[in-house]
Write an enzyme that holds these catalytic residues in place. Sequence first.
Site, PDB file in Angstrom:
ATOM      1  N   GLU A 169       0.849  -1.098  -0.135  1.00  0.00           N
ATOM      2  CA  GLU A 169      -0.033  -0.103   0.076  1.00  0.00           C
ATOM      3  C   GLU A 169       0.950   1.286   0.056  1.00  0.00           C
ATOM      4  O   GLU A 169       1.074   1.638   1.061  1.00  0.00           O
ATOM      5  CB  GLU A 169      -1.057   0.112   1.052  1.00  0.00           C
ATOM      6  CG  GLU A 169      -2.089   1.137   1.248  1.00  0.00           C
ATOM      7  CD  GLU A 169      -2.726   1.069   2.503  1.00  0.00           C
ATOM      8  OE1 GLU A 169      -3.834   1.883   2.315  1.00  0.00           O
ATOM      9  OE2 GLU A 169      -2.727   0.502   3.329  1.00  0.00           O
ATOM     10  N   ASP A 203      -8.264  -4.033   6.916  1.00  0.00           N
ATOM     11  CA  ASP A 203      -7.096  -3.086   7.261  1.00  0.00           C
ATOM     12  C   ASP A 203      -6.405  -3.188   8.618  1.00  0.00           C
ATOM     13  O   ASP A 203      -6.283  -2.047   9.108  1.00  0.00           O
ATOM     14  CB  ASP A 203      -7.790  -1.733   6.831  1.00  0.00           C
ATOM     15  CG  ASP A 203      -6.530  -0.612   6.520  1.00  0.00           C
ATOM     16  OD1 ASP A 203      -5.500  -1.048   6.308  1.00  0.00           O
ATOM     17  OD2 ASP A 203      -6.747   0.666   6.648  1.00  0.00           O
ATOM     18  N   HIS A 218      -9.825   0.352  -0.022  1.00  0.00           N
ATOM     19  CA  HIS A 218     -10.923   0.911   0.972  1.00  0.00           C
ATOM     20  C   HIS A 218     -11.748   2.114   0.374  1.00  0.00           C
ATOM     21  O   HIS A 218     -11.406   3.153   0.924  1.00  0.00           O
ATOM     22  CB  HIS A 218     -10.009   1.261   2.396  1.00  0.00           C
ATOM     23  CG  HIS A 218      -8.650   2.008   2.230  1.00  0.00           C
ATOM     24  ND1 HIS A 218      -8.672   3.201   1.655  1.00  0.00           N
ATOM     25  CD2 HIS A 218      -7.442   1.906   2.942  1.00  0.00           C
ATOM     26  CE1 HIS A 218      -7.442   3.800   1.865  1.00  0.00           C
ATOM     27  NE2 HIS A 218      -6.710   2.943   2.650  1.00  0.00           N
ATOM     28  N   HIS A 244      -0.038   7.371   6.089  1.00  0.00           N
ATOM     29  CA  HIS A 244       1.065   7.208   5.578  1.00  0.00           C
ATOM     30  C   HIS A 244       1.949   8.488   5.535  1.00  0.00           C
ATOM     31  O   HIS A 244       1.758   9.648   5.574  1.00  0.00           O
ATOM     32  CB  HIS A 244       1.016   6.878   4.144  1.00  0.00           C
ATOM     33  CG  HIS A 244       0.254   5.701   3.588  1.00  0.00           C
ATOM     34  ND1 HIS A 244       0.778   4.470   3.059  1.00  0.00           N
ATOM     35  CD2 HIS A 244      -0.935   5.253   3.991  1.00  0.00           C
ATOM     36  CE1 HIS A 244      -0.224   3.682   2.964  1.00  0.00           C
ATOM     37  NE2 HIS A 244      -1.394   4.173   3.427  1.00  0.00           N
ATOM     38  N   HIS A 276     -15.004   3.763   9.624  1.00  0.00           N
ATOM     39  CA  HIS A 276     -14.484   4.201   8.248  1.00  0.00           C
ATOM     40  C   HIS A 276     -15.452   4.602   7.074  1.00  0.00           C
ATOM     41  O   HIS A 276     -15.193   5.455   6.452  1.00  0.00           O
ATOM     42  CB  HIS A 276     -13.568   3.100   7.613  1.00  0.00           C
ATOM     43  CG  HIS A 276     -12.210   3.218   8.175  1.00  0.00           C
ATOM     44  ND1 HIS A 276     -12.129   2.293   9.566  1.00  0.00           N
ATOM     45  CD2 HIS A 276     -11.127   3.604   7.830  1.00  0.00           C
ATOM     46  CE1 HIS A 276     -10.734   2.474   9.931  1.00  0.00           C
ATOM     47  NE2 HIS A 276     -10.331   3.234   8.826  1.00  0.00           N
ATOM     48  N   ARG A 287     -21.075  16.739 -10.054  1.00  0.00           N
ATOM     49  CA  ARG A 287     -20.483  17.136 -11.388  1.00  0.00           C
ATOM     50  C   ARG A 287     -19.097  16.398 -11.725  1.00  0.00           C
ATOM     51  O   ARG A 287     -18.806  16.351 -12.514  1.00  0.00           O
ATOM     52  CB  ARG A 287     -20.258  18.665 -11.334  1.00  0.00           C
ATOM     53  CG  ARG A 287     -21.737  19.437 -11.448  1.00  0.00           C
ATOM     54  CD  ARG A 287     -21.336  20.659 -11.874  1.00  0.00           C
ATOM     55  NE  ARG A 287     -22.736  21.495 -11.872  1.00  0.00           N
ATOM     56  CZ  ARG A 287     -23.476  21.966 -10.840  1.00  0.00           C
ATOM     57  NH1 ARG A 287     -22.969  22.327  -9.789  1.00  0.00           N
ATOM     58  NH2 ARG A 287     -24.554  22.703 -11.165  1.00  0.00           N
ATOM     59  N   HIS A 336      -5.719   6.347  -2.056  1.00  0.00           N
ATOM     60  CA  HIS A 336      -4.883   7.371  -1.635  1.00  0.00           C
ATOM     61  C   HIS A 336      -4.791   8.461  -2.761  1.00  0.00           C
ATOM     62  O   HIS A 336      -3.659   8.932  -3.111  1.00  0.00           O
ATOM     63  CB  HIS A 336      -3.541   6.970  -0.909  1.00  0.00           C
ATOM     64  CG  HIS A 336      -3.850   6.066   0.405  1.00  0.00           C
ATOM     65  ND1 HIS A 336      -4.047   6.770   1.408  1.00  0.00           N
ATOM     66  CD2 HIS A 336      -4.033   4.884   0.574  1.00  0.00           C
ATOM     67  CE1 HIS A 336      -4.129   5.981   2.638  1.00  0.00           C
ATOM     68  NE2 HIS A 336      -4.231   4.786   2.024  1.00  0.00           N
TER      69      HIS A 336
END
Length: 387
Positions: free
Chosen positions: A131, A277, A218, A143, A253, A229, A197
């Site tokens: 990841e 996770d 995720h 991270h 989450h 839009r 991410h």
Amino acid sequence: MTVKRAILSPRVYDGNAWHENAVLLIDGERCVGIASPGAAPADFEIVEAAGEMLVPGFIDLQVNGGGGVLFNEKPNVRGIRAICSAHARFGTTALLPTLITDSADITRRALKAGVEAHRTGVPGFLGLHLEGPHLSKAKRGAHSEDLVRAMTERDLKRLIDVRTRVPVLMTTIAPENTKLKQVERLSAAGVTVSLGHTESNYATAMQYVAAGAGMVTHLFNAMSPLAHREPGLVGAALDNGVLHAGIIADGFHVHPAAFGVALRAKNGPGRIFLVTDAMSTIGTDLESFMLNGRLIRRDNGRLTLEDGTLAGADIDMASSVRYLRDEIGLPIEEAFAMASQYPAEAVGVADRKGKLEPGFDADFIELDDDLRVTRTWIGGRVAFEAG
């Protein structure tokens, strides 16, 4: 000589249908079939199940740690073995140890450990998930910003090489730090490319899908949201039938309402499947741990950095299945599929995992009526037994 067993259970779910008062026949590491107790061949040893139902083992494609071990902190075979063993207690029979964005040295050691874990046959080891580190800094979540970077030719070649030596290799990337040509080469080599991410817009996400990305990491978390839009990556994940999408079912989450909307909106054949996770806290009473030199605290099911940013999850797969049944209101068969069949499809192992059919791996679990694990079997052998 392989051991032949007939596992007698009040109910057996093969991934398609229920069988009442039946035996699952296993020959060594493989399933042979399902029969009535009286029809079991004479040379099969009868073993009484420890639970009320027997179902396909869970498959988790995003597992950062467990049993007090974080893969980033212990990127070796012993670490992988400890993580797999910890999650077997909660019904996971195949998983991808997941390396959160880290240094080049830690990444190299993790890849080497994965190759060795496969060579030595660590029970429950399915492959690896990297990841990062090729993510968007703006959507990096927990991270480390200092470690996020663009993919290089050396990075790409290393991933392609390792894919030849492990059954599954998955990497989460962001378009901001990975080129379309790189995704094409990874996909052509059999690497599972997942988008995550990222602030990517819908059009860019679709370009990366066309290049070979087949998954989203995720869903809803650390990605561009669905707007009227600009559908963003969330919109792409739900709209594009090619994409499979992992989702965390811990109540923190993803809001239950958003969870339900996503399930109803998802175009197929790609599916939404469960991931935990999970961090090192699973199966322990740890109150905190370190990631890349930063403290992560555990508080009533939430794992956060000092600034409150969610940092992985404190949930196991069996608890996630119960959440789908009790909070989302899914039929238990669909909850089982999201924990077994759908992740198997997402990484191309549905021809041998995720169901209990002849020729499939003898990976299964026994559950009580409350969906708590009483016994876990991996490759036809008991990997965990309650009590």
